[in-house]
Design an enzyme around this catalytic site. Structure first.
Site, PDB file in Angstrom:
ATOM      1  N   ARG A 128       1.036  -1.289  -0.100  1.00 44.39           N
ATOM      2  CA  ARG A 128       0.029   0.000   0.030  1.00 44.39           C
ATOM      3  C   ARG A 128       0.609   0.981  -0.162  1.00 44.39           C
ATOM      4  O   ARG A 128       0.220   2.361  -0.202  1.00 44.39           O
ATOM      5  CB  ARG A 128      -0.978   0.059   1.159  1.00 44.39           C
ATOM      6  CG  ARG A 128      -2.221  -1.028   1.032  1.00 44.39           C
ATOM      7  CD  ARG A 128      -3.304  -0.666   1.920  1.00 44.39           C
ATOM      8  NE  ARG A 128      -2.973  -1.165   3.204  1.00 44.39           N
ATOM      9  CZ  ARG A 128      -3.505  -0.776   4.602  1.00 44.39           C
ATOM     10  NH1 ARG A 128      -4.229   0.120   4.458  1.00 44.39           N
ATOM     11  NH2 ARG A 128      -2.988  -1.009   5.758  1.00 44.39           N
ATOM     12  N   TYR A 134      38.722  21.015  -4.768  1.00 43.44           N
ATOM     13  CA  TYR A 134      38.517  19.842  -5.654  1.00 43.44           C
ATOM     14  C   TYR A 134      39.188  20.125  -6.952  1.00 43.44           C
ATOM     15  O   TYR A 134      38.771  21.358  -7.690  1.00 43.44           O
ATOM     16  CB  TYR A 134      36.967  19.774  -5.895  1.00 43.44           C
ATOM     17  CG  TYR A 134      36.632  18.549  -6.636  1.00 43.44           C
ATOM     18  CD1 TYR A 134      37.118  17.182  -6.536  1.00 43.44           C
ATOM     19  CD2 TYR A 134      35.565  18.519  -7.483  1.00 43.44           C
ATOM     20  CE1 TYR A 134      36.788  16.022  -7.115  1.00 43.44           C
ATOM     21  CE2 TYR A 134      35.166  17.416  -8.693  1.00 43.44           C
ATOM     22  CZ  TYR A 134      35.746  16.183  -7.979  1.00 43.44           C
ATOM     23  OH  TYR A 134      35.491  15.131  -8.843  1.00 43.44           O
TER      24      TYR A 134
END
Length: 450
Positions: free
Chosen positions: A15, A369
């Site tokens: 459900r 980075y």
């Protein structure tokens, strides 16, 4: 006496209309089943067994993140609750003590209720948790005589007198482990669904000379989650409870209904939380801090006296020392911010360590980075980072050093030094006027040509 937890988490939850196993749907940013585990932890269980079925590998993987000592039992066929509990027998081999059966989709059972079930085991072989139901129609009825539980009757099988009973079955059971498994092995499946039902052990217990009793809890604790609507309701209940807990613990919530917590959120007293703040998983905020509006936290630690926000974001690995200041539109990730250090405006600090008493100017970025690897920036004590500084990691700025505004720092700066890393300014008289005249002329010719 030693205790063990058996947590049933094998259901498919059709459900929910989801590819995700039902018990992995989050409440308070934690899998649904983690809430029952957290309540059961009050017993300091010697063993915890998670019975998995649908999405077994996913559920087991999430359990390992919570506690890698959790034992996994697999129910490959869902043949009923008694069948599911019996699957835990092998994992509890050699265990001597009480076993408590909990449900992964029933997240609000309290520690106090579980402790009362264990206490009741002193006077009965089997303890069932019941509740007074506002609307009992769909629940199994607990038929009692005083403190004695005689049997559990499903609604469809109940007489008119039994249907009038409002004391209903939650499904939770406590019993000595060897007794529990002995009873389970006697449960049959002679019913319309052909399933093995856990409540059947009560009748078997009496037939085999054992006793049973029932402990009552508030109906709200037994809320099961089977649909998205019930999941939303459960989230609202959880948030309301956490807000009430924070207020009780001495936290000021200026607009409680706008603050959202996770299961493991900890906030110390005398902290002030302004509106529209979200605490994701793994957040600890110590006493006497101020969390300003529209800030977001996850996987971070904020020490005493710090100020964060508004519109700040602390990501995993952010560590703020006492009296640190993180201001508006500042993001901190995997970085340690020193005592009394200020990072107040429009700045990104990632993979960095900043010493005590340093000031970081607006628009500063740690360029951590390179497209493949992350690199670290280290800034010393009492340094001054000028506005719009780019710190290209790996790089170190020494104690009491300074960067000129607009600098791109690619080399280490020794303590006490001033680094200027920008092109020399050159002014060209009237060049701006001539350029604009030329551009406007080109635009006019282009429009005329059209």
């Amino acid at each position: 006496m030693a205790t063990a937890l058996i947590l049933l988490a094998a259901g498919q939850g059709t459900r929910m209309n989801s590819d995700l196993p039902k018990v992995l749907h989050p409440i308070g940013n934690a899998p649904m089943f983690a809430h029952a585990l957290a309540s059961g932890a009050a017993l300091a269980p010697e063993r915890t067994v998670l019975v998995v079925g649908h999405g077994a590998d996913q559920v087991a993987a999430e359990a390992a993140k919570i506690d890698d000592n959790i034992l996994i039992a697999r129910q490959n066929e869902q043949l009923g609750t008694a069948h599911a509990v019996l699957k835990a027998k092998e994992a509890l081999s050699g265990f001597e003590g009480d076993a408590i059966v909990l449900y992964g989709d029933t997240p609000f059972i309290s520690e106090a209720t579980i402790l009362r079930m264990v206490e009741a085991r002193k006077t009965a072989d089997v303890v069932v948790l019941g509740f007074e139901a506002a609307d009992p129609a769909r629940y199994g009825r607990l038929v009692t005589e005083g403190d004695t539980l005689r049997r559990i009757v499903e609604y469809k099988d109940a007489s008119e007198a039994e249907r009038a009973i409002t004391f209903c079955n939650s499904g939770l059971i406590a019993a000595e482990a060897s007794v529990l498994f002995d009873l389970l092995e006697q449960v049959g499946n002679d019913n319309a669904a052909g399933e093995y039902y856990l409540p059947d052990i009560i009748e078997i217990a009496w037939k085999t000379g054992r006793t049973a009793t029932a402990v009552a809890c508030d109906e709200a604790e037994t809320l099961g989650v089977n649909t998205r609507a019930e999941l939303a309701r459960a989230e609202a209940i959880f948030q309301a409870s956490k807000r009430a807990e924070a207020l009780e613990n001495g936290v000021t919530l200026m607009a409680p209904e706008t603050v959202f917590f996770s299961l493991d959120t900890y906030i110390g007293r005398d902290t002030v939380v302004e509106p529209n703040v979200i605490f994701g998983p793994g957040v600890t905020v110590e006493s006497g801090t101020r969390i300003r509006a529209f800030s977001h936290f996850e996987g971070c630690h904020v020490s005493m006296g710090a100020t964060v926000g508004p519109f700040a974001r602390l990501r995993p690995g952010a560590e703020l020392a006492n009296n640190a200041h993180i201001g508006n539109f500042v993001e901190v990730k995997n970085a340690q911010i020193g005592e009394g250090t200020k990072v107040n405006h429009l700045t990104y600090i990632g993979d960095a360590e900043i010493g005590d008493g340093t000031n970081v100017g607006a628009g500063t970025i740690t360029c951590n980075y390179d497209g493949v690897f992350k690199h670290r920036t280290t800034i010393g004590r009492n340094a001054f980072i000028g506005s719009n500084t780019m710190l290209v990691a790996p790089v170190t700025v020494g104690d009491e050093a300074m960067t000129a505004s607009g600098s791109v720092i690619t080399s280490d700066i020794e303590p006490g030094a001033l680094a200027i890393a920008r092109a020399k300014q050159v002014n060209k008289p009237m060049l701006a006027v001539r350029m604009f005249e030329k551009l406007k002329s080109l635009k006019a010719k282009k429009q005329k040509g059209q």
